[in-house]
Write a protein that holds these residues in place. Structure first.
Motif, PDB file in Angstrom:
ATOM      1  N   GLY A 147       0.804  -1.213   0.000  1.00  0.00           N
ATOM      2  CA  GLY A 147       0.000   0.000   0.000  1.00  0.00           C
ATOM      3  C   GLY A 147       0.839   1.266   0.000  1.00  0.00           C
ATOM      4  O   GLY A 147       2.053   1.251   0.202  1.00  0.00           O
ATOM      5  N   VAL A 148       0.147   2.382  -0.215  1.00  0.00           N
ATOM      6  CA  VAL A 148       0.824   3.661  -0.390  1.00  0.00           C
ATOM      7  C   VAL A 148       1.482   4.144   0.896  1.00  0.00           C
ATOM      8  O   VAL A 148       2.628   4.607   0.885  1.00  0.00           O
ATOM      9  CB  VAL A 148      -0.171   4.713  -0.906  1.00  0.00           C
ATOM     10  CG1 VAL A 148       0.448   6.113  -0.878  1.00  0.00           C
ATOM     11  CG2 VAL A 148      -0.623   4.370  -2.317  1.00  0.00           C
ATOM     12  N   VAL A 149       0.776   4.080   2.021  1.00  0.00           N
ATOM     13  CA  VAL A 149       1.322   4.633   3.267  1.00  0.00           C
ATOM     14  C   VAL A 149       2.615   3.911   3.661  1.00  0.00           C
ATOM     15  O   VAL A 149       3.618   4.554   3.986  1.00  0.00           O
ATOM     16  CB  VAL A 149       0.282   4.546   4.398  1.00  0.00           C
ATOM     17  CG1 VAL A 149       0.892   4.994   5.721  1.00  0.00           C
ATOM     18  CG2 VAL A 149      -0.937   5.403   4.072  1.00  0.00           C
ATOM     19  N   TRP A 152       5.425   4.860   1.221  1.00  0.00           N
ATOM     20  CA  TRP A 152       5.933   6.215   1.436  1.00  0.00           C
ATOM     21  C   TRP A 152       6.784   6.300   2.699  1.00  0.00           C
ATOM     22  O   TRP A 152       7.871   6.887   2.699  1.00  0.00           O
ATOM     23  CB  TRP A 152       4.774   7.202   1.513  1.00  0.00           C
ATOM     24  CG  TRP A 152       5.196   8.606   1.822  1.00  0.00           C
ATOM     25  CD1 TRP A 152       5.018   9.286   2.993  1.00  0.00           C
ATOM     26  CD2 TRP A 152       5.879   9.518   0.943  1.00  0.00           C
ATOM     27  NE1 TRP A 152       5.543  10.547   2.913  1.00  0.00           N
ATOM     28  CE2 TRP A 152       6.079  10.712   1.662  1.00  0.00           C
ATOM     29  CE3 TRP A 152       6.336   9.425  -0.364  1.00  0.00           C
ATOM     30  CZ2 TRP A 152       6.722  11.822   1.100  1.00  0.00           C
ATOM     31  CZ3 TRP A 152       6.980  10.528  -0.931  1.00  0.00           C
ATOM     32  CH2 TRP A 152       7.166  11.702  -0.197  1.00  0.00           C
ATOM     33  N   CYS A 180      -8.518  -0.423  -5.893  1.00  0.00           N
ATOM     34  CA  CYS A 180      -8.977   0.721  -5.120  1.00  0.00           C
ATOM     35  C   CYS A 180     -10.454   0.985  -5.395  1.00  0.00           C
ATOM     36  O   CYS A 180     -10.882   0.950  -6.554  1.00  0.00           O
ATOM     37  CB  CYS A 180      -8.167   1.973  -5.470  1.00  0.00           C
ATOM     38  SG  CYS A 180      -6.388   1.803  -5.211  1.00  0.00           S
ATOM     39  N   ALA A 217      -2.719   8.112  -1.412  1.00  0.00           N
ATOM     40  CA  ALA A 217      -3.304   7.404  -0.272  1.00  0.00           C
ATOM     41  C   ALA A 217      -4.806   7.660  -0.173  1.00  0.00           C
ATOM     42  O   ALA A 217      -5.577   6.763   0.197  1.00  0.00           O
ATOM     43  CB  ALA A 217      -2.608   7.837   1.019  1.00  0.00           C
ATOM     44  N   GLU A 259      -6.464   5.667  -2.892  1.00  0.00           N
ATOM     45  CA  GLU A 259      -6.420   4.256  -2.519  1.00  0.00           C
ATOM     46  C   GLU A 259      -7.600   3.887  -1.621  1.00  0.00           C
ATOM     47  O   GLU A 259      -8.060   2.749  -1.624  1.00  0.00           O
ATOM     48  CB  GLU A 259      -5.093   3.970  -1.811  1.00  0.00           C
ATOM     49  CG  GLU A 259      -4.837   2.521  -1.458  1.00  0.00           C
ATOM     50  CD  GLU A 259      -3.508   2.345  -0.760  1.00  0.00           C
ATOM     51  OE1 GLU A 259      -2.717   1.493  -1.188  1.00  0.00           O
ATOM     52  OE2 GLU A 259      -3.239   3.078   0.222  1.00  0.00           O
ATOM     53  N   ARG A 260      -8.097   4.859  -0.869  1.00  0.00           N
ATOM     54  CA  ARG A 260      -9.223   4.644   0.042  1.00  0.00           C
ATOM     55  C   ARG A 260     -10.561   4.997  -0.581  1.00  0.00           C
ATOM     56  O   ARG A 260     -11.580   5.002   0.103  1.00  0.00           O
ATOM     57  CB  ARG A 260      -9.001   5.467   1.320  1.00  0.00           C
ATOM     58  CG  ARG A 260      -7.919   4.905   2.213  1.00  0.00           C
ATOM     59  CD  ARG A 260      -7.345   5.958   3.138  1.00  0.00           C
ATOM     60  NE  ARG A 260      -6.438   5.359   4.103  1.00  0.00           N
ATOM     61  CZ  ARG A 260      -5.216   4.912   3.818  1.00  0.00           C
ATOM     62  NH1 ARG A 260      -4.762   5.000   2.581  1.00  0.00           N
ATOM     63  NH2 ARG A 260      -4.454   4.375   4.755  1.00  0.00           N
ATOM     64  N   LEU A 281      -4.498  11.703   6.803  1.00  0.00           N
ATOM     65  CA  LEU A 281      -5.584  10.831   6.362  1.00  0.00           C
ATOM     66  C   LEU A 281      -6.689  10.755   7.409  1.00  0.00           C
ATOM     67  O   LEU A 281      -7.881  10.754   7.068  1.00  0.00           O
ATOM     68  CB  LEU A 281      -5.034   9.431   6.073  1.00  0.00           C
ATOM     69  CG  LEU A 281      -4.122   9.319   4.852  1.00  0.00           C
ATOM     70  CD1 LEU A 281      -3.464   7.941   4.804  1.00  0.00           C
ATOM     71  CD2 LEU A 281      -4.891   9.592   3.572  1.00  0.00           C
TER      72      LEU A 281
END
Length: 320
Positions: A129-131, A134, A180, A210, A213-214, A301
């Motif tokens: 995932g993105v978080v 990163w 997503c 992010a 993605e949600r 977020l």
């Protein structure tokens, strides 16, 4: 920004090793008589003898820091175990205690190996995932490149440019790399923009990825957005929140942030405005009343999730 190690980027200095089941080298023949006063020739080093024996037997060797093969090919046996943190070495970058994937990205960046950098970043985004990508891979590597650049007299700027390009590509590709959810048609978007004169967009791109993605609707304006264009975009999109990024103190514009927070739209009796979040080190450490300031990606977020929920509730209430 940063520079690379003093040794050539494409050189791998790790000593070769053989696979555990490789044959042992043949015993050396007894030394022949030597001329008096002449020393016998030195015996080959154990590592060199083992490597020669493995090559003679047709066994390939690998280095401990080998990076995964391009997409579609199985990784070599020496690929690091995902998720394990190590004291990185071999790239010449001051990485410290990082995940092995960050070390692989750093080594490929120093070599200017674009295909490998993109493969590693995409694979991590797809799996974690993105978080996580990163915070655990992209940020440590970018910071290490920045420190190296600052300590090396502006050399190897090409490494920073190449890494930044591929980080941006991976972040923008996140919705294609992972399943997503699509935002609902009536969703109120989050507007993201760098303040006038601010060109550092990567942290904002990470937040945008992010959110998408949600399943959150976003409108990304990118770097150095003029004040008038920001005001126009807010009025045209009616966002639930606006995120303003400032990397340096010279671009942190508090009056503009307050002006956007005071903007209102809608019919009489149901007018509403955005929540404005100020993000980035340019805002300093002082609190700005009425302007929430997230310090990390996860905190941003959380704030935006609450903003979106309260906005949706207010919209439903006004419709009834």
């Amino acid at each position: 920004m940063p520079s690379t190690p003093a040794h050539p980027p494409s050189t791998d200095t790790a000593a070769p090793r053989t696979t555990p089941d490789g044959p042992s080298p043949a015993p050396s023949p007894p030394p022949s008589p030597s001329t008096p006063g002449t020393a016998p020739p030195p015996a080959p080093a154990p590592a060199a003898a083992a490597a020669a024996a493995a090559a003679a037997a047709g066994i390939t060797t690998s280095t401990p820091d080998a990076v995964p093969s391009p997409r579609g090919a199985p990784p070599p046996p020496s690929v690091a175990v995902p998720g394990k943190r190590v004291r990185a070495g071999g790239s010449g970058l001051p990485l410290g205690d990082v995940r092995r994937e960050a070390r692989g990205v750093a080594r490929a960046s120093v070599r200017l190996d674009s295909p490998t950098v993109q493969h590693l970043l995409n694979a991590f985004v797809r799996e974690h995932g993105v978080v996580a990508a990163w915070e655990d891979v992209m940020t440590p590597t970018l910071h290490a490149v920045g420190r190296k650049w600052q300590s090396s007299g502006d050399r190897y700027v090409e490494v920073e440019h190449l890494l930044s390009w591929h980080v941006s590509t991976a972040l923008r590709s996140a919705p294609l790399l992972r399943a997503c959810p699509e935002p609902p048609p009536e969703a109120t978007p989050v507007l993201l923009a760098c303040l006038p004169g601010e060109q550092h967009t990567l942290p904002l791109e990470a937040l945008d990825a992010a959110l998408r993605e949600r399943g959150t609707a976003t409108r990304m304006l990118g770097g150095a957005v003029p004040a008038e264009a920001l005001t126009t975009a807010v009025r045209r999109t009616g966002p639930c929140a606006v995120v303003l990024w400032s990397q340096t103190r010279s671009t942190a514009d508090s009056p503009l942030a307050r002006h956007l927070a005071d903007t209102r739209w809608g019919v009489r009796g149901a007018r509403r405005g955005p929540v404005v979040l100020v993000a980035g080190p340019g805002w300093g450490h002082r609190a700005l009343p009425g302007l929430p300031r997230p310090r990390e990606l996860a905190e941003a977020l959380t704030m935006l999730s609450r903003t979106g929920t309260s906005t949706a509730h207010a919209r439903r209430s006004s419709e009834h």
